[in-house]
Scaffold this motif. Structure first.
Motif, PDB file in Angstrom:
ATOM      1  N   LEU A   7       0.843  -1.027   0.010  1.00 16.66           N
ATOM      2  CA  LEU A   7      -0.053  -0.072  -0.020  1.00 16.66           C
ATOM      3  C   LEU A   7       0.894   1.270  -0.121  1.00 16.66           C
ATOM      4  N   GLY A   8       0.473   2.023  -0.721  1.00  9.13           N
ATOM      5  CA  GLY A   8       1.399   3.559  -0.905  1.00  9.13           C
ATOM      6  C   GLY A   8       0.868   4.163  -2.019  1.00  9.13           C
ATOM      7  N   THR A   9       1.431   5.469  -2.185  1.00  8.19           N
ATOM      8  CA  THR A   9       1.135   6.391  -3.313  1.00  8.19           C
ATOM      9  C   THR A   9       1.364   5.713  -4.730  1.00  8.19           C
ATOM     10  N   GLN A  10       2.488   5.020  -4.673  1.00 12.25           N
ATOM     11  CA  GLN A  10       2.814   4.436  -6.032  1.00 12.25           C
ATOM     12  C   GLN A  10       2.169   3.021  -6.330  1.00 12.25           C
ATOM     13  N   SER A  11       1.317   2.735  -5.481  1.00 13.84           N
ATOM     14  CA  SER A  11       0.689   1.240  -5.480  1.00 13.84           C
ATOM     15  C   SER A  11      -0.495   1.216  -6.082  1.00 13.84           C
ATOM     16  N   GLY A  12      -0.766   0.222  -6.911  1.00 14.64           N
ATOM     17  CA  GLY A  12      -2.335  -0.155  -7.414  1.00 14.64           C
ATOM     18  C   GLY A  12      -2.993  -0.851  -6.465  1.00 14.64           C
ATOM     19  N   ASP A  13      -2.217  -1.691  -5.041  1.00 14.31           N
ATOM     20  CA  ASP A  13      -2.975  -2.132  -4.264  1.00 14.31           C
ATOM     21  C   ASP A  13      -3.661  -1.325  -3.115  1.00 14.31           C
ATOM     22  N   MET A  14      -5.010  -1.637  -3.109  1.00 10.82           N
ATOM     23  CA  MET A  14      -5.965  -0.924  -2.059  1.00 10.82           C
ATOM     24  C   MET A  14      -6.143  -1.825  -0.986  1.00 10.82           C
ATOM     25  N   PRO A  15      -6.440  -1.506   0.300  1.00 13.18           N
ATOM     26  CA  PRO A  15      -6.818  -1.939   1.391  1.00 13.18           C
ATOM     27  C   PRO A  15      -7.950  -3.058   1.256  1.00 13.18           C
ATOM     28  N   ALA A  16      -8.757  -2.866   0.534  1.00 12.48           N
ATOM     29  CA  ALA A  16      -9.641  -4.062   0.009  1.00 12.48           C
ATOM     30  C   ALA A  16      -9.192  -5.327  -0.689  1.00 12.48           C
ATOM     31  N   ASP A  17      -7.831  -4.981  -1.116  1.00 18.61           N
ATOM     32  CA  ASP A  17      -7.363  -6.165  -1.698  1.00 18.61           C
ATOM     33  C   ASP A  17      -6.536  -7.262  -0.819  1.00 18.61           C
ATOM     34  N   GLY A  18      -6.420  -6.603   0.483  1.00 18.78           N
ATOM     35  CA  GLY A  18      -5.722  -7.594   1.439  1.00 18.78           C
ATOM     36  C   GLY A  18      -6.747  -8.825   1.695  1.00 18.78           C
ATOM     37  N   GLN A  19      -6.188  -9.621   2.631  1.00 15.34           N
ATOM     38  CA  GLN A  19      -6.819 -10.936   3.157  1.00 15.34           C
ATOM     39  C   GLN A  19      -7.164 -10.704   4.347  1.00 15.34           C
ATOM     40  N   MET A  20      -8.165 -11.305   4.686  1.00 15.41           N
ATOM     41  CA  MET A  20      -8.645 -11.316   6.381  1.00 15.41           C
ATOM     42  C   MET A  20      -8.993 -12.789   6.290  1.00 15.41           C
ATOM     43  N   GLU A  21      -8.638 -13.155   7.620  1.00 16.58           N
ATOM     44  CA  GLU A  21      -8.857 -14.514   8.278  1.00 16.58           C
ATOM     45  C   GLU A  21      -9.453 -14.461   9.311  1.00 16.58           C
ATOM     46  N   ARG A  22     -10.371 -15.272   9.795  1.00 14.69           N
ATOM     47  CA  ARG A  22     -11.128 -15.345  11.167  1.00 14.69           C
ATOM     48  C   ARG A  22     -10.789 -16.540  11.803  1.00 14.69           C
ATOM     49  N   VAL A  23     -10.205 -16.510  13.001  1.00 20.66           N
ATOM     50  CA  VAL A  23      -9.829 -17.779  13.555  1.00 20.66           C
ATOM     51  C   VAL A  23     -10.683 -17.738  15.206  1.00 20.66           C
ATOM     52  N   GLU A  24     -11.055 -18.730  15.693  1.00 13.51           N
ATOM     53  CA  GLU A  24     -11.639 -19.035  16.801  1.00 13.51           C
ATOM     54  C   GLU A  24     -10.466 -19.162  17.919  1.00 13.51           C
ATOM     55  N   ALA A  25     -10.347 -18.210  18.891  1.00 14.37           N
ATOM     56  CA  ALA A  25      -9.173 -18.456  19.690  1.00 14.37           C
ATOM     57  C   ALA A  25      -9.989 -18.827  20.942  1.00 14.37           C
ATOM     58  N   ARG A  26      -9.323 -19.677  21.903  1.00 14.44           N
ATOM     59  CA  ARG A  26      -9.856 -20.474  22.781  1.00 14.44           C
ATOM     60  C   ARG A  26      -8.978 -20.223  24.074  1.00 14.44           C
ATOM     61  N   PRO A  27      -9.622 -20.238  25.351  1.00 15.52           N
ATOM     62  CA  PRO A  27      -8.478 -20.204  26.441  1.00 15.52           C
ATOM     63  C   PRO A  27      -7.154 -21.272  26.182  1.00 15.52           C
ATOM     64  N   GLY A  28      -6.196 -20.379  26.681  1.00 15.57           N
ATOM     65  CA  GLY A  28      -4.874 -21.122  26.484  1.00 15.57           C
ATOM     66  C   GLY A  28      -4.287 -21.087  25.287  1.00 15.57           C
ATOM     67  N   ASP A  29      -4.824 -20.503  24.157  1.00 13.42           N
ATOM     68  CA  ASP A  29      -4.412 -20.107  23.009  1.00 13.42           C
ATOM     69  C   ASP A  29      -3.424 -18.937  22.871  1.00 13.42           C
ATOM     70  N   MET A  30      -2.412 -19.070  22.085  1.00 16.00           N
ATOM     71  CA  MET A  30      -1.541 -18.096  21.985  1.00 16.00           C
ATOM     72  C   MET A  30      -1.404 -17.679  20.563  1.00 16.00           C
ATOM     73  N   LEU A  31      -1.743 -16.430  20.426  1.00 15.51           N
ATOM     74  CA  LEU A  31      -1.598 -15.857  18.983  1.00 15.51           C
ATOM     75  C   LEU A  31      -0.400 -15.231  18.959  1.00 15.51           C
ATOM     76  N   ILE A  32       0.323 -15.424  17.590  1.00 19.42           N
ATOM     77  CA  ILE A  32       1.548 -14.729  17.455  1.00 19.42           C
ATOM     78  C   ILE A  32       1.253 -13.674  16.164  1.00 19.42           C
ATOM     79  N   LEU A  33       1.081 -12.596  16.299  1.00 22.50           N
ATOM     80  CA  LEU A  33       1.102 -11.520  15.238  1.00 22.50           C
ATOM     81  C   LEU A  33       2.318 -11.002  14.864  1.00 22.50           C
ATOM     82  N   GLY A  34       2.538 -10.755  13.645  1.00 22.68           N
ATOM     83  CA  GLY A  34       3.676  -9.983  13.097  1.00 22.68           C
ATOM     84  C   GLY A  34       3.396  -9.623  11.761  1.00 22.68           C
ATOM     85  N   THR A  35       4.401  -8.919  11.202  1.00 16.49           N
ATOM     86  CA  THR A  35       4.413  -8.569   9.920  1.00 16.49           C
ATOM     87  C   THR A  35       5.687  -9.267   9.204  1.00 16.49           C
TER      88      THR A  35
END
Length: 79
Positions: A7-35
């Protein structure tokens, strides 16, 4: 592989082009988020090992800082 949305001024990609995932987190789960700065420089196995090693010894924030520092260090490795 390795053609992320840019994403940027020189890009044709738009936020709507991104991917979204849904996951069900349960007690005890650990989520590792990163770029791409984390996941392009460290394998999932290395990340998991580092998290498991530090899980009972240090707070999650310290584990996150350690992951970020190692990923940054690896990003300068030219090999």
């Amino acid at each position: 592989f390795n053609t992320p949305y840019q994403l940027g001024t020189q890009s044709g990609d738009m936020p709507a082009d991104g991917q979204m995932e849904r996951v069900e987190a349960r007690p005890g789960d650990m989520l590792i988020l990163g770029t791409d700065g984390l996941f392009d420089n460290m394998s999932e196995e290395t990340i998991l090992a580092k998290v498991q090693d530090g899980l009972h010894a240090q707070p999650a924030q310290e584990i996150a800082k350690s992951l970020a520092a190692q990923a940054q260090e690896l990003s300068f490795d030219e090999s």
